[in-house]
Design a protein around this motif. Structure first.
Motif, PDB file in Angstrom:
ATOM      1  N   GLU A 229       0.824  -1.218   0.000  1.00  0.00           N
ATOM      2  CA  GLU A 229       0.000   0.000   0.000  1.00  0.00           C
ATOM      3  C   GLU A 229       0.846   1.251   0.000  1.00  0.00           C
ATOM      4  N   VAL A 230       1.909   1.221   0.820  1.00  0.00           N
ATOM      5  CA  VAL A 230       2.748   2.413   0.899  1.00  0.00           C
ATOM      6  C   VAL A 230       3.373   2.718  -0.460  1.00  0.00           C
ATOM      7  N   PHE A 231       3.836   1.662  -1.126  1.00  0.00           N
ATOM      8  CA  PHE A 231       4.442   1.875  -2.437  1.00  0.00           C
ATOM      9  C   PHE A 231       3.402   2.322  -3.468  1.00  0.00           C
ATOM     10  N   ALA A 232       2.234   1.689  -3.406  1.00  0.00           N
ATOM     11  CA  ALA A 232       1.215   1.977  -4.414  1.00  0.00           C
ATOM     12  C   ALA A 232       0.625   3.367  -4.219  1.00  0.00           C
ATOM     13  N   SER A 233       0.323   3.720  -2.977  1.00  0.00           N
ATOM     14  CA  SER A 233      -0.301   5.022  -2.760  1.00  0.00           C
ATOM     15  C   SER A 233       0.305   5.728  -1.560  1.00  0.00           C
ATOM     16  N   PRO A 234       1.507   6.302  -1.745  1.00  0.00           N
ATOM     17  CA  PRO A 234       2.141   7.037  -0.647  1.00  0.00           C
ATOM     18  C   PRO A 234       1.285   8.228  -0.237  1.00  0.00           C
ATOM     19  N   LYS A 235       1.226   8.449   1.105  1.00  0.00           N
ATOM     20  CA  LYS A 235       0.358   9.529   1.590  1.00  0.00           C
ATOM     21  C   LYS A 235       1.073  10.876   1.636  1.00  0.00           C
ATOM     22  N   THR A 236       2.409  10.845   1.687  1.00  0.00           N
ATOM     23  CA  THR A 236       3.130  12.108   1.812  1.00  0.00           C
ATOM     24  C   THR A 236       3.962  12.383   0.560  1.00  0.00           C
ATOM     25  N   ASP A 237       4.220  13.662   0.358  1.00  0.00           N
ATOM     26  CA  ASP A 237       5.035  14.058  -0.798  1.00  0.00           C
ATOM     27  C   ASP A 237       6.444  13.518  -0.688  1.00  0.00           C
ATOM     28  N   ARG A 238       6.994  13.540   0.547  1.00  0.00           N
ATOM     29  CA  ARG A 238       8.367  13.074   0.741  1.00  0.00           C
ATOM     30  C   ARG A 238       8.512  11.606   0.342  1.00  0.00           C
ATOM     31  N   MET A 239       7.543  10.788   0.758  1.00  0.00           N
ATOM     32  CA  MET A 239       7.563   9.366   0.427  1.00  0.00           C
ATOM     33  C   MET A 239       7.460   9.180  -1.085  1.00  0.00           C
ATOM     34  N   ARG A 240       6.572   9.979  -1.687  1.00  0.00           N
ATOM     35  CA  ARG A 240       6.362   9.854  -3.135  1.00  0.00           C
ATOM     36  C   ARG A 240       7.666  10.191  -3.879  1.00  0.00           C
ATOM     37  N   ALA A 241       8.300  11.259  -3.428  1.00  0.00           N
ATOM     38  CA  ALA A 241       9.551  11.663  -4.069  1.00  0.00           C
ATOM     39  C   ALA A 241      10.613  10.583  -3.909  1.00  0.00           C
ATOM     40  N   PHE A 242      10.645  10.001  -2.717  1.00  0.00           N
ATOM     41  CA  PHE A 242      11.649   8.982  -2.435  1.00  0.00           C
ATOM     42  C   PHE A 242      11.435   7.740  -3.297  1.00  0.00           C
TER      43      PHE A 242
END
Lengths: 248, 297
Positions: A229-242
């Protein structure tokens, strides 16, 4: 009413600074028995420091560390007693260069657990066989490939029959062709029910093995969740960027 | 296709490192021998004198050896803890608390000691200690030798401390961390990891210190210890054969030091960790492979 198992490892409000640099800024996390927790995050985010706080290679400035409900960062508790119950695998293997693979695995058994040589050797050979290196018992670390060295290092940690295994980027220093053999051993370990905390950017491993994933940045936990889930739909911009960066 | 040049027996023997060293030493001795024979023939030196007096010098050579062995052993024993303080004192001081209270003065004392010993001439140290020892233990028989041994011990401790410091500091931080991670206590980590690894790294500098110390033992002549140089001077002056006496004595120094340095080289090879460092064993493996190939022909 609260019928949940005690967590194997619990970290509460841990802070750690090196000089002016605050590396951990209030970390709370826990791992239950048999769980595999993967920690990801950019370099300098405090992952390794957190791992080293758990087995007290680094003493936290404040906050508490619990192992099976026992507070271990306590002046009355010897850090050696804590560490022999927690296995650790390092990015750079850190096998004792002057000892053979077998002696590397035996050292903790004879010196820390004070077993006699024969019994220690029996256990050590069994552990080497578990990581598929029974035939390399007499090789010195410098005669082994990176992947083989890391598997010996895993055997060395396992020999002490730890309650938890900590992995600090275990595949980052390996040539690509050796990564899978180490991940295979780790996967096998997880399937056997070992409690594991793994700092790693191996997304395949995280998705297939981890029960929970933590994303750290700048000394705080930014996001926690089931890896898929975290990989598919990250909740934060920082995670998404990472995620964008590590997936290229 | 066989390469006759590579596989010939001569080549094979030549490739053995011991053989090359042997040839070197024999060649050198031959040149020196020729030179000495020429000098003997023109009457500058006398083989007859040397042949009849070497046994006289043997006793004194043994005294030199005794002084060196004892002071080296004392230095070795003291330098291990002192090297530890030098290597890990600063870290303990930084950590603060109780460790700091113990480590600070110790580190200051040991560092000061090493600096003073290495920064002053050995002969000055020998004179100072001899004055102090002989005035304290006046009239004790053989006291000048013990004063000399004390002085050499004090001297070599300073040097060996720095050798051990370097050895301990060269052991990787990862090795220490790994030892900690399996629950080893600091003393166990030192005994099982830091010491055996450090000692391997400093075999050569320690051998150098032994060699330097053995030669420095000749300084004890100046405080009237009856050691090898004293014996050389004695027969040289008394019997008016100074050149012969000094050449003869030099051979005693060589006869003791050359086998020792060969032994250290051998020890380094035996104790070396496979796969680490220089490629010496590969050369030996190649040599063994050549033998194997020949056996099959």
């Amino acid at each position: 009413m609260i019928d949940r198992e005690k967590p194997m490892v619990e970290v509460r409000k841990v802070h750690k600074s090196f000089g002016d640099l605050e590396v951990l800024r209030g970390i709370d996390m826990q791992v239950k028995k048999g769980e595999v927790l993967v920690i990801v995050g950019p370099s300098g985010s405090g992952k390794s420091t957190l791992l080293r706080c758990i087995n007290l290679l680094i003493q936290p400035d404040s906050g508490d560390i619990f192992l099976e409900g026992v507070k271990v960062n306590d002046p009355d508790i010897r850090p050696e007693w804590v560490r022999q119950q927690i296995g650790m695998v390092f990015q750079s293997f850190n096998l004792f260069t002057h000892l053979t693979a077998l002696k590397n695995v035996m050292l903790g058994l004879t010196k820390v657990k004070r077993l006699d040589g024969l019994e220690a050797e029996k256990i050590a050979r069994y552990e080497l066989e578990r990581v598929g290196l029974a035939d390399k018992a007499d090789a010195y670390p410098a005669q082994l490939s990176g992947g083989q060295q890391q598997r010996v290092a895993i055997a060395r940690a396992l020999a002490l029959n730890p309650k938890v295994m900590l992995f600090d980027e275990p595949t980052s220093a390996l040539d690509p062709e050796f990564i899978h053999e180490v991940l295979d051993v780790m996967t096998k370990l997880a399937n056997e029910g070992m409690t594991m905390v793994v700092v790693s950017h191996e997304m395949g491993f995280a998705k297939s093995v981890a029960d929970e994933l933590i994303f750290m940045d700048n000394g705080v936990i930014v996001e926690v969740g089931v890896p898929e889930e975290v990989f598919a739909s990250p909740k934060t911009d920082r995670m998404r960027a990472f995620i964008g960066k590590i997936l290229g | 296709m066989r390469d006759p040049g590579r596989d010939s027996g001569w080549r094979r023997v030549w490739d053995e490192p011991l053989f090359k060293t042997g040839v070197g030493i024999v060649g050198l001795l031959a040149v020196v021998g020729l030179l000495l024979t020429a000098l003997n023939d023109i009457g500058e030196i006398s083989f007859d004198f040397m042949a009849s007096h070497w046994s006289f010098l043997l006793r004194y050579a043994l005294t030199s050896l005794e002084a060196t062995v004892i002071s080296f052993a004392v230095g070795f024993g003291l330098a291990i803890p002192m090297g530890l303080v030098r290597a890990f004192g600063p870290g303990m001081i930084r950590r603060g608390g109780l460790a700091r209270g113990v480590a600070s003065p110790l580190y200051a004392i040991v560092t000061g000691y090493a600096e003073v010993i290495r920064g002053t001439p050995a002969l000055v140290q020998i004179f100072l200690i001899q004055f102090w020892v002989t005035s304290t233990f006046q009239g004790v028989p053989g006291i000048s030798l013990w004063a000399g041994i004390a002085a050499l011990s004090v001297n070599t401790t300073g040097y060996q401390t720095e050798v051990f410091r370097a050895g301990f500091q060269s052991v990787g931080q990862g090795q220490i961390e790994a030892a900690k991670s399996i629950g080893m206590r600091p003393t166990q980590t030192f005994a099982s990891i830091t010491f055996p690894q450090g000692l391997r790294l400093i075999t050569l500098p320690l051998a150098n210190e032994w060699i330097a110390l053995f030669k420095a033992s000749s300084l004890l002549w100046l405080i009237a210890v009856q050691e090898l140089l004293w014996g050389m001077d004695y027969i040289g002056t008394k019997l008016n054969h100074p050149i012969d006496a000094f050449i003869l004595g030099s051979f005693f120094y060589l006869a003791i030091l050359i086998p020792l340095s060969r032994a250290v080289t051998f020890l380094e090879r035996v104790k070396r960790i496979p796969g680490l460092g220089v490629a010496e064993p590969q050369r030996r493996a190649l040599f063994a492979a050549r033998f194997a190939r020949l056996d099959r022909v």
